[in-house]
Design a protein around this motif. Structure first.
Motif, PDB file in Angstrom:
ATOM      1  N   TYR A 149       4.517  -1.591   5.575  1.00 57.50           N
ATOM      2  CA  TYR A 149       3.570  -0.668   4.950  1.00 57.50           C
ATOM      3  C   TYR A 149       2.354  -0.444   5.865  1.00 57.50           C
ATOM      4  O   TYR A 149       1.868   0.671   6.008  1.00 57.50           O
TER       5      TYR A 149
ATOM      6  N   LEU B  42       5.061   3.005   0.003  1.00 57.74           N
ATOM      7  CA  LEU B  42       5.544   3.889   1.074  1.00 57.74           C
ATOM      8  C   LEU B  42       5.929   5.254   0.516  1.00 57.74           C
ATOM      9  O   LEU B  42       5.644   6.284   1.131  1.00 57.74           O
TER      10      LEU B  42
ATOM     11  N   VAL C  33       6.114  -2.526  -1.858  1.00 57.17           N
ATOM     12  CA  VAL C  33       6.056  -1.863  -0.552  1.00 57.17           C
ATOM     13  C   VAL C  33       6.802  -0.531  -0.595  1.00 57.17           C
ATOM     14  O   VAL C  33       6.301   0.484  -0.097  1.00 57.17           O
TER      15      VAL C  33
ATOM     16  N   GLY D  84       2.901   2.110   8.466  1.00 52.22           N
ATOM     17  CA  GLY D  84       2.660   3.451   7.920  1.00 52.22           C
ATOM     18  C   GLY D  84       1.185   3.759   7.830  1.00 52.22           C
ATOM     19  O   GLY D  84       0.734   4.856   8.166  1.00 52.22           O
TER      20      GLY D  84
END
Length: 179
Positions: A85, A147, A143, A88
């Motif tokens: 995560y 996401l 997660v 990202g």
């Protein structure tokens, strides 16, 4: 991002109870004295317009939290999934230059590899199989959900920007025709 900081503070407050149940004293203190206050501070910094500082604080807290969690309870609990995560998130802050984003990506990626190679087994605390499974499933779900929300945000932002651009182009075209 305001909501993200609130969720971060609440999530880490709940983790205090999880670590207390597991008797992982160091993580109880870490969450109590650093994680929850860091997200609360990030919330207030963000409200004051200090977005990059707030984001960096939350990012750093998440990175340190995953390192210590994997160190104390091991890989099987799934705390390392939060590093995915973070990868990202390393591209999420629009105020960061590309080089800063790549720097943070490199730190998170390197941390993931180092944790896997050297800290896969717990250093101090061993949990029961059911505790490991519950935590792994919890981390996986959270997660993946985050996401999905992050991707949704990117898509909505890109769609909005594309619509604004088309609208501006149409307006410009119409003014051009009038001239």
């Amino acid at each position: 991002t305001q909501v993200a900081y609130i969720i971060g503070a609440l999530g880490h407050a709940l983790l205090i109870f999880r670590f207390k149940e597991w008797q992982v004293v160091e993580m109880v203190w870490f969450n109590s004295l650093f994680s929850v206050p860091a997200f609360a501070l990030a919330f207030f910094l963000n409200r004051k317009g200090w977005h990059s500082i707030a984001f960096t604080l939350a990012f750093t807290e998440l990175l340190l939290h995953q390192i210590f969690s994997v160190y104390f309870v091991g890989w099987e609990a799934g705390f390392q999934l939060w590093l995915i995560y973070l990868i990202g998130l390393s591209f999420f802050n629009a105020n960061w230059k590309r080089s800063v984003r790549i720097f943070f990506f490199t730190i998170v990626f390197s941390t993931y590899i180092i944790l896997y190679l050297f800290f896969k087994t717990p250093e101090i605390y061993i949990l029961s199989q059911s505790q490991y499974k519950l935590q792994y499933v919890s981390s996986s779900f959270a997660v993946l959900l985050l996401l999905a929300l992050l991707i949704n945000y990117y898509v909505r932002t890109a769609d909005r920007a594309e619509k604004d651009l088309k609208s501006a182009n149409l307006e410009l075209y119409e003014k051009n025709v009038q001239i």
